[in-house]
Motif scaffolding. Structure first.
Motif, PDB file in Angstrom:
ATOM      1  N   ASN A 186       0.842  -1.190   0.000  1.00 42.08           N
ATOM      2  CA  ASN A 186       0.000   0.000   0.000  1.00 42.08           C
ATOM      3  C   ASN A 186       0.877   1.239   0.000  1.00 42.08           C
ATOM      4  N   TYR A 187       0.430   2.276  -0.699  1.00 46.23           N
ATOM      5  CA  TYR A 187       1.177   3.533  -0.719  1.00 46.23           C
ATOM      6  C   TYR A 187       0.219   4.687  -0.970  1.00 46.23           C
ATOM      7  N   ASP A 188       0.581   5.843  -0.437  1.00 44.13           N
ATOM      8  CA  ASP A 188      -0.225   7.055  -0.573  1.00 44.13           C
ATOM      9  C   ASP A 188       0.512   8.070  -1.433  1.00 44.13           C
ATOM     10  N   LEU A 189      -0.254   8.738  -2.290  1.00 39.83           N
ATOM     11  CA  LEU A 189       0.295   9.797  -3.139  1.00 39.83           C
ATOM     12  C   LEU A 189      -0.473  11.081  -2.863  1.00 39.83           C
ATOM     13  N   SER A 190       0.227  12.198  -2.754  1.00 40.47           N
ATOM     14  CA  SER A 190      -0.438  13.476  -2.496  1.00 40.47           C
ATOM     15  C   SER A 190      -1.190  13.980  -3.723  1.00 40.47           C
ATOM     16  N   GLY A 199      -3.806  10.299  -7.216  1.00 41.11           N
ATOM     17  CA  GLY A 199      -3.524  10.687  -5.844  1.00 41.11           C
ATOM     18  C   GLY A 199      -4.393   9.899  -4.881  1.00 41.11           C
ATOM     19  N   GLY A 200      -3.963   9.814  -3.629  1.00 41.23           N
ATOM     20  CA  GLY A 200      -4.706   9.063  -2.621  1.00 41.23           C
ATOM     21  C   GLY A 200      -4.032   7.742  -2.326  1.00 41.23           C
ATOM     22  N   THR A 201      -4.780   6.824  -1.736  1.00 37.46           N
ATOM     23  CA  THR A 201      -4.257   5.517  -1.358  1.00 37.46           C
ATOM     24  C   THR A 201      -4.319   4.564  -2.538  1.00 37.46           C
ATOM     25  N   ASN A 202      -3.216   3.899  -2.814  1.00 38.55           N
ATOM     26  CA  ASN A 202      -3.114   2.925  -3.900  1.00 38.55           C
ATOM     27  C   ASN A 202      -2.511   1.647  -3.340  1.00 38.55           C
ATOM     28  N   SER A 203      -2.655   0.557  -4.079  1.00 33.49           N
ATOM     29  CA  SER A 203      -2.026  -0.699  -3.655  1.00 33.49           C
ATOM     30  C   SER A 203      -1.706  -1.547  -4.882  1.00 33.49           C
TER      31      SER A 203
END
Length: 72
Positions: free
Chosen positions: A5-9, A36-40
């Motif tokens: 999981n990773y978050d992008l501004s 942008g937001g939470t991705n996985s």
């Protein structure tokens, strides 16, 4: 398999790659523009040997490397 999981501004080009303990590229999980937001992303490591692996994520000027232990 494992989920990363990773978050992008904001929307940006993301590269996520997995390397073995010797620094050899095992697989490239993402190399695309992500919203942008939470991705996985899911890495199916069924064909890999147990051991240490490194996941490197690059997005813009940001780079992060994390160690993973694959235990079968």
């Amino acid at each position: 398999s494992t989920t990363i999981n990773y978050d992008l501004s904001s929307e940006s080009l993301v590269n996520i790659a997995v390397y073995d303990a010797l620094g050899r590229l095992v697989t490239e999980l993402v190399n695309d523009v992500q919203p942008g937001g939470t991705n996985s992303i899911t890495w199916n490591a069924a064909d890999q040997a147990s051991g240490a692996y490194f996941v490197r994520m690059t997005s813009g000027n940001y780079t992060s490397t994390q160690k993973l232990m694959l235990v079968k």
